[in-house]
Design a protein around this motif. Structure first.
Motif, PDB file in Angstrom:
ATOM      1  N   LEU A   1       0.831  -1.204   0.000  1.00 47.34           N
ATOM      2  CA  LEU A   1       0.000   0.000   0.000  1.00 47.34           C
ATOM      3  C   LEU A   1       0.866   1.254   0.000  1.00 47.34           C
ATOM      4  N   ALA A   2       1.911   1.274   0.814  1.00 50.21           N
ATOM      5  CA  ALA A   2       2.816   2.423   0.853  1.00 50.21           C
ATOM      6  C   ALA A   2       3.498   2.615  -0.497  1.00 50.21           C
ATOM      7  N   GLN A   3       3.916   1.529  -1.122  1.00 49.77           N
ATOM      8  CA  GLN A   3       4.559   1.619  -2.432  1.00 49.77           C
ATOM      9  C   GLN A   3       3.557   2.118  -3.478  1.00 49.77           C
ATOM     10  N   SER A   4       2.328   1.649  -3.421  1.00 47.48           N
ATOM     11  CA  SER A   4       1.291   2.092  -4.349  1.00 47.48           C
ATOM     12  C   SER A   4       1.013   3.583  -4.200  1.00 47.48           C
ATOM     13  N   LYS A   5       0.956   4.066  -2.950  1.00 49.03           N
ATOM     14  CA  LYS A   5       0.745   5.501  -2.713  1.00 49.03           C
ATOM     15  C   LYS A   5       1.901   6.318  -3.268  1.00 49.03           C
ATOM     16  N   GLU A   6       3.120   5.827  -3.067  1.00 45.11           N
ATOM     17  CA  GLU A   6       4.307   6.523  -3.573  1.00 45.11           C
ATOM     18  C   GLU A   6       4.291   6.583  -5.105  1.00 45.11           C
ATOM     19  N   GLN A   7       3.923   5.479  -5.746  1.00 45.06           N
ATOM     20  CA  GLN A   7       3.841   5.457  -7.199  1.00 45.06           C
ATOM     21  C   GLN A   7       2.749   6.403  -7.701  1.00 45.06           C
ATOM     22  N   GLN A   8       1.617   6.466  -6.999  1.00 47.71           N
ATOM     23  CA  GLN A   8       0.541   7.366  -7.398  1.00 47.71           C
ATOM     24  C   GLN A   8       0.990   8.816  -7.270  1.00 47.71           C
ATOM     25  N   GLU A   9       1.712   9.138  -6.203  1.00 49.75           N
ATOM     26  CA  GLU A   9       2.211  10.503  -6.040  1.00 49.75           C
ATOM     27  C   GLU A   9       3.207  10.851  -7.141  1.00 49.75           C
TER      28      GLU A   9
ATOM     29  N   ASP B   1       1.168  11.592 -10.093  1.00 49.85           N
ATOM     30  CA  ASP B   1       0.515  12.892  -9.924  1.00 49.85           C
ATOM     31  C   ASP B   1       1.482  14.039 -10.191  1.00 49.85           C
ATOM     32  N   ARG B   2       2.742  13.855  -9.839  1.00 50.72           N
ATOM     33  CA  ARG B   2       3.740  14.925  -9.970  1.00 50.72           C
ATOM     34  C   ARG B   2       4.327  15.046 -11.372  1.00 50.72           C
ATOM     35  N   ARG B   3       4.013  14.133 -12.271  1.00 50.95           N
ATOM     36  CA  ARG B   3       4.646  14.156 -13.596  1.00 50.95           C
ATOM     37  C   ARG B   3       4.477  15.485 -14.300  1.00 50.95           C
ATOM     38  N   GLN B   4       3.263  16.006 -14.356  1.00 48.06           N
ATOM     39  CA  GLN B   4       3.047  17.260 -15.072  1.00 48.06           C
ATOM     40  C   GLN B   4       3.630  18.437 -14.309  1.00 48.06           C
ATOM     41  N   ILE B   5       3.346  18.533 -13.028  1.00 48.97           N
ATOM     42  CA  ILE B   5       3.787  19.702 -12.267  1.00 48.97           C
ATOM     43  C   ILE B   5       5.310  19.770 -12.184  1.00 48.97           C
TER      44      ILE B   5
ATOM     45  N   LEU C   1       0.675  28.904  -8.201  1.00 47.50           N
ATOM     46  CA  LEU C   1      -0.371  27.925  -7.899  1.00 47.50           C
ATOM     47  C   LEU C   1      -0.831  27.360  -9.235  1.00 47.50           C
ATOM     48  N   VAL C   2      -0.826  26.042  -9.365  1.00 48.68           N
ATOM     49  CA  VAL C   2      -1.144  25.404 -10.639  1.00 48.68           C
ATOM     50  C   VAL C   2      -2.211  24.337 -10.441  1.00 48.68           C
ATOM     51  N   SER C   3      -3.151  24.289 -11.384  1.00 48.98           N
ATOM     52  CA  SER C   3      -4.106  23.192 -11.443  1.00 48.98           C
ATOM     53  C   SER C   3      -3.703  22.339 -12.632  1.00 48.98           C
ATOM     54  N   ASP C   4      -3.281  21.097 -12.370  1.00 50.65           N
ATOM     55  CA  ASP C   4      -2.785  20.252 -13.452  1.00 50.65           C
ATOM     56  C   ASP C   4      -3.933  19.697 -14.293  1.00 50.65           C
ATOM     57  N   ALA C   5      -3.600  18.882 -15.278  1.00 49.21           N
ATOM     58  CA  ALA C   5      -4.595  18.343 -16.212  1.00 49.21           C
ATOM     59  C   ALA C   5      -5.644  17.493 -15.514  1.00 49.21           C
ATOM     60  N   ASN C   6      -5.343  16.975 -14.324  1.00 54.39           N
ATOM     61  CA  ASN C   6      -6.298  16.166 -13.561  1.00 54.39           C
ATOM     62  C   ASN C   6      -7.082  16.995 -12.555  1.00 54.39           C
ATOM     63  N   GLY C   7      -6.858  18.313 -12.535  1.00 51.75           N
ATOM     64  CA  GLY C   7      -7.574  19.185 -11.611  1.00 51.75           C
ATOM     65  C   GLY C   7      -6.965  19.229 -10.219  1.00 51.75           C
TER      66      GLY C   7
ATOM     67  N   THR D   1       7.894  29.283 -27.949  1.00 49.56           N
ATOM     68  CA  THR D   1       7.741  27.835 -28.020  1.00 49.56           C
ATOM     69  C   THR D   1       9.061  27.173 -27.631  1.00 49.56           C
ATOM     70  N   LEU D   2       8.967  26.148 -26.810  1.00 46.14           N
ATOM     71  CA  LEU D   2      10.156  25.433 -26.343  1.00 46.14           C
ATOM     72  C   LEU D   2      10.564  24.358 -27.338  1.00 46.14           C
ATOM     73  N   GLU D   3      11.872  24.167 -27.494  1.00 42.10           N
ATOM     74  CA  GLU D   3      12.363  23.128 -28.410  1.00 42.10           C
ATOM     75  C   GLU D   3      12.198  21.737 -27.809  1.00 42.10           C
ATOM     76  N   GLN D   4      12.446  21.603 -26.491  1.00 40.13           N
ATOM     77  CA  GLN D   4      12.279  20.319 -25.831  1.00 40.13           C
ATOM     78  C   GLN D   4      11.084  20.399 -24.896  1.00 40.13           C
ATOM     79  N   CYS D   5      10.255  19.390 -24.974  1.00 39.13           N
ATOM     80  CA  CYS D   5       9.033  19.414 -24.193  1.00 39.13           C
ATOM     81  C   CYS D   5       8.700  17.978 -23.792  1.00 39.13           C
ATOM     82  N   GLY D   6       7.989  17.840 -22.701  1.00 35.96           N
ATOM     83  CA  GLY D   6       7.571  16.528 -22.239  1.00 35.96           C
ATOM     84  C   GLY D   6       8.591  15.917 -21.310  1.00 35.96           C
ATOM     85  N   PRO D   7       8.300  14.728 -20.805  1.00 36.48           N
ATOM     86  CA  PRO D   7       9.204  14.087 -19.861  1.00 36.48           C
ATOM     87  C   PRO D   7      10.537  13.766 -20.523  1.00 36.48           C
ATOM     88  N   LEU D   8      11.595  14.035 -19.797  1.00 42.03           N
ATOM     89  CA  LEU D   8      12.932  13.751 -20.318  1.00 42.03           C
ATOM     90  C   LEU D   8      13.437  12.449 -19.725  1.00 42.03           C
TER      91      LEU D   8
END
Length: 180
Positions: free
Chosen positions: A37-45, A48-52, A127-133, A172-179
């Motif tokens: 459960l702790a590992q699942s919560k960590e993975q979910q966080e 969640d943090r990918r966009q921000i 303060l940011v609201s990500d794609a998931n609200g 416009t940025l040349e590099q975008c998205g997860p690296l």
């Protein structure tokens, strides 16, 4: 010698040992479930943090009067500057929330911000609201934390740059998205 008594005692001892082994197995199963459960919560966080993690801001120029907000993610995000008030009207909420509207994906935006013109203090956070609200606060020192309170949540995407902020320059940025 009474074999019935000895057999009863032996059966009781075997039953007690069986219960002890069952209890130990149950304890170990519960510990494994807690760890999962702790590992699942960590993975979910982490998810969640990918966009921000790809959205940042900083100040440039003399006295940081140029605010730069960069959205390196592939998704748009609604954002507000959090600025201190020069003379707090409400001591419970000493901050002013200045809507930046929607941060376009893969864009760098820069604008002059003079806190004295708008009656607010220096920028303290983004303060940011990500794609998931989900709401996030990124402080000027770079720390990041989740938040449940978002100003004008019903107006997401309909924000506008405060009138005392000069024109926004988008690049416009040349590099975008997860690296990586």
């Amino acid at each position: 010698m009474d074999w019935a008594k000895h057999t009863t005692v032996l059966a009781a001892v075997v039953a007690a040992v069986g219960l002890a082994v069952t209890a130990w197995g149950t304890l170990k199963s519960a510990q494994v479930a807690d760890a999962q459960l702790a590992q699942s919560k960590e993975q979910q966080e982490d998810r969640d943090r990918r966009q921000i993690a790809l959205i940042s801001f900083w100040g440039e120029g003399a006295d940081d009067k140029v605010v730069v907000v960069v959205n390196r993610s592939l998704d748009p995000a609604s954002a507000w500057l959090v600025a201190g008030r020069l003379s707090p009207a409400n001591s419970e909420d000493p901050a002013a929330y200045l809507s930046l509207g929607v941060l376009p994906p893969c864009q760098r935006s820069a604008f002059r911000y003079d806190p004295m013109v708008g009656g607010t203090g220096p920028v303290e956070a983004l303060l940011v609201s990500d794609a998931n609200g989900k709401g996030w606060v990124r402080r000027v020192d770079g720390t990041l934390r989740g938040t449940k309170s978002l100003p004008g949540v019903s107006a997401l995407g309909r924000g506008h740059v405060p009138p005392f902020v000069e024109a926004v320059e988008y690049t416009t940025l040349e590099q975008c998205g997860p690296l990586g």
